[in-house]
Design a protein around this motif. Sequence first.
Motif, PDB file in Angstrom:
ATOM      1  N   TRP A  15       0.836  -1.198   0.000  1.00 44.98           N
ATOM      2  CA  TRP A  15       0.000   0.000   0.000  1.00 44.98           C
ATOM      3  C   TRP A  15       0.873   1.251   0.000  1.00 44.98           C
ATOM      4  CZ3 TRP A  15      -5.231  -0.430  -0.258  1.00 44.98           C
ATOM      5  CH2 TRP A  15      -5.797  -1.666   0.069  1.00 44.98           C
ATOM      6  N   HIS A  16       0.471   2.250  -0.765  1.00 44.32           N
ATOM      7  CA  HIS A  16       1.092   3.573  -0.687  1.00 44.32           C
ATOM      8  C   HIS A  16       0.208   4.383   0.263  1.00 44.32           C
ATOM      9  CE1 HIS A  16       1.221   7.837  -2.364  1.00 44.32           C
ATOM     10  NE2 HIS A  16       2.373   7.662  -1.745  1.00 44.32           N
ATOM     11  N   VAL A  17       0.824   4.959   1.285  1.00 48.18           N
ATOM     12  CA  VAL A  17       0.072   5.738   2.271  1.00 48.18           C
ATOM     13  C   VAL A  17       0.595   7.165   2.252  1.00 48.18           C
ATOM     14  CG1 VAL A  17      -0.604   5.955   4.687  1.00 48.18           C
ATOM     15  CG2 VAL A  17      -0.227   3.688   3.697  1.00 48.18           C
ATOM     16  N   ARG A  18      -0.312   8.100   1.979  1.00 47.54           N
ATOM     17  CA  ARG A  18       0.036   9.516   1.947  1.00 47.54           C
ATOM     18  C   ARG A  18      -0.818  10.238   2.979  1.00 47.54           C
ATOM     19  NH1 ARG A  18      -2.242  13.493  -1.171  1.00 47.54           N
ATOM     20  NH2 ARG A  18      -3.284  11.891  -2.364  1.00 47.54           N
ATOM     21  N   GLU A  19      -0.153  10.984   3.844  1.00 43.95           N
ATOM     22  CA  GLU A  19      -0.864  11.709   4.902  1.00 43.95           C
ATOM     23  C   GLU A  19      -1.753  12.803   4.306  1.00 43.95           C
ATOM     24  OE1 GLU A  19      -0.882  10.781   8.069  1.00 43.95           O
ATOM     25  OE2 GLU A  19       0.490   9.177   7.515  1.00 43.95           O
ATOM     26  N   ALA A  26      -5.494   9.890   6.187  1.00 44.65           N
ATOM     27  CA  ALA A  26      -4.457   9.410   5.278  1.00 44.65           C
ATOM     28  C   ALA A  26      -5.117   8.725   4.076  1.00 44.65           C
ATOM     29  CB  ALA A  26      -3.537   8.429   5.997  1.00 44.65           C
ATOM     30  N   TYR A  27      -4.448   8.777   2.933  1.00 45.93           N
ATOM     31  CA  TYR A  27      -4.943   8.156   1.706  1.00 45.93           C
ATOM     32  C   TYR A  27      -4.149   6.883   1.435  1.00 45.93           C
ATOM     33  CZ  TYR A  27      -7.254  12.592   1.018  1.00 45.93           C
ATOM     34  OH  TYR A  27      -8.046  13.697   1.178  1.00 45.93           O
ATOM     35  N   TRP A  28      -4.850   5.751   1.311  1.00 45.42           N
ATOM     36  CA  TRP A  28      -4.232   4.454   1.069  1.00 45.42           C
ATOM     37  C   TRP A  28      -4.589   4.004  -0.342  1.00 45.42           C
ATOM     38  CZ3 TRP A  28      -2.307   0.814   4.990  1.00 45.42           C
ATOM     39  CH2 TRP A  28      -2.137   1.421   6.244  1.00 45.42           C
ATOM     40  N   THR A  29      -3.568   3.594  -1.110  1.00 45.25           N
ATOM     41  CA  THR A  29      -3.774   3.096  -2.459  1.00 45.25           C
ATOM     42  C   THR A  29      -2.992   1.797  -2.613  1.00 45.25           C
ATOM     43  OG1 THR A  29      -3.897   5.366  -3.278  1.00 45.25           O
ATOM     44  CG2 THR A  29      -3.557   3.640  -4.923  1.00 45.25           C
ATOM     45  N   ARG A  30      -3.665   0.761  -3.072  1.00 42.21           N
ATOM     46  CA  ARG A  30      -2.976  -0.522  -3.289  1.00 42.21           C
ATOM     47  C   ARG A  30      -2.059  -0.383  -4.507  1.00 42.21           C
ATOM     48  NH1 ARG A  30      -5.317  -6.648  -3.426  1.00 42.21           N
ATOM     49  NH2 ARG A  30      -3.428  -7.570  -4.282  1.00 42.21           N
ATOM     50  N   ASP A  65      -9.507  -5.579   0.037  1.00 42.35           N
ATOM     51  CA  ASP A  65      -8.227  -4.897  -0.202  1.00 42.35           C
ATOM     52  C   ASP A  65      -8.084  -4.397  -1.629  1.00 42.35           C
ATOM     53  OD1 ASP A  65      -7.220  -4.932   2.312  1.00 42.35           O
ATOM     54  OD2 ASP A  65      -5.770  -6.534   1.971  1.00 42.35           O
TER      55      ASP A  65
END
Length: 70
Positions: A15-19, A26-30, A65
């Motif tokens: 996952w890429h996690v950007r605050e 936070a924004y989560w992108t698989r 997911d």
Amino acid sequence: MTKKSETKAPALVAWHVREGKAGGKAYWTRIGAAWPHQNGDGFTVQIDLTPLDGKIILLPPKAGDDEAGA
């Protein structure tokens, strides 16, 4: 990666996690997945895209997911 391991579900999901701004959500992108080697010494990681910022987090897969923004 062998055909056998490609058909199995991944052991970990990348996952890429950007605050968010100002401490917001936070924004989560698989962005990929990881499969263990047959001998148990490491993982094969497939990354579908490379983030420019934030973190990459590996977690065990859970139902749902496939969706971004978890």
